[in-house]
Design a protein around this motif. Structure first.
Motif, PDB file in Angstrom:
ATOM      1  N   VAL A   1       7.001 -19.711 -28.706  1.00 51.59           N
ATOM      2  CA  VAL A   1       7.822 -20.563 -29.562  1.00 51.59           C
ATOM      3  C   VAL A   1       6.896 -21.261 -30.541  1.00 51.59           C
ATOM      4  CG1 VAL A   1       9.409 -22.506 -29.605  1.00 51.59           C
ATOM      5  CG2 VAL A   1       9.472 -20.890 -27.701  1.00 51.59           C
ATOM      6  N   ARG A   2       7.209 -21.131 -31.820  1.00 56.51           N
ATOM      7  CA  ARG A   2       6.404 -21.770 -32.861  1.00 56.51           C
ATOM      8  C   ARG A   2       7.210 -22.869 -33.517  1.00 56.51           C
ATOM      9  NH1 ARG A   2       5.190 -17.332 -36.949  1.00 56.51           N
ATOM     10  NH2 ARG A   2       7.279 -16.710 -36.371  1.00 56.51           N
ATOM     11  N   SER A   3       6.525 -23.861 -33.970  1.00 55.92           N
ATOM     12  CA  SER A   3       7.211 -24.898 -34.744  1.00 55.92           C
ATOM     13  C   SER A   3       7.100 -24.554 -36.219  1.00 55.92           C
ATOM     14  CB  SER A   3       6.614 -26.281 -34.470  1.00 55.92           C
ATOM     15  OG  SER A   3       5.337 -26.356 -35.046  1.00 55.92           O
ATOM     16  N   ASN A   4       8.122 -24.879 -36.956  1.00 50.00           N
ATOM     17  CA  ASN A   4       8.139 -24.537 -38.393  1.00 50.00           C
ATOM     18  C   ASN A   4       7.638 -25.683 -39.207  1.00 50.00           C
ATOM     19  OD1 ASN A   4       9.093 -22.048 -37.804  1.00 50.00           O
ATOM     20  ND2 ASN A   4      11.240 -22.619 -38.059  1.00 50.00           N
TER      21      ASN A   4
END
Length: 175
Positions: A172-175
């Motif tokens: 999961v990446r943060s934008n």
């Protein structure tokens, strides 16, 4: 047209139909809508004391009124099902895995007789409960284990090595 014209409960609003509101724009009460509201209220009050999984519907109508409460947890290595079976003994429980389903069932029989002070009391109770829980593909049913303690059944079914290898983590990446 103004935004306030779209509010359906605005007094004197002309778009409110008698079928959708209990009171019409002229202030008269619609008998059909009032009857529907009374019936809805009666059913809501009737089912209120029952243990309901979803508001407004009894558990029996939803198909989940088996009497067995379960928790299902799955991770990369296994599937664990915990079931509450109060009043049952270990010998009363039957566990099966068949066609992608874990079937938990139990049968309780009790016979009681009291003969004292000139009266005789005889009671017999019988009950059967069953719950079917879907399990994912890739489980190893031959290695399943079950334990029963204090009315709580725990069934642990490991996943096959192929199913464990097929599990992919997604970062999961943060934008």
């Amino acid at each position: 047209m103004r935004v306030s014209d779209l509010i359906p409960w605005k007094p004197g609003h002309s778009s409110a139909t008698p079928a959708t509101s209990a009171a019409s724009a002229s202030g008269e009460r619609d008998p059909i809508a009032a009857l529907q509201n009374d019936i809805n209220r009666a059913f809501d009050h009737f089912f209120l004391p029952l243990p309901l999984p979803f508001s407004g519907w009894p558990a029996g109508l939803l198909g989940s009124g088996s009497g067995i409460q379960v928790d299902v947890a799955e991770n990369d290595k296994e599937v664990k099902v915990t079931a509450e079976l109060p009043g049952l003994e270990q010998g009363d429980i039957d566990i099966r895995v068949s066609e992608g389903m874990l079937v938990l069932s139990g049968e309780k029989k009790a016979d009681r007789e009291v003969d004292e002070k000139g009266y005789l009391l005889r009671e017999r109770t019988f009950g059967r409960i069953e719950r079917t829980v879907p399990v994912p593909d890739g489980i190893d049913a031959d290695q399943a284990q079950a334990s029963f303690k204090s009315g709580v059944l725990t069934v642990t079914i490991p996943k096959t090595t192929e199913a464990q290898a097929a599990a992919k983590r997604i970062p999961v990446r943060s934008n």
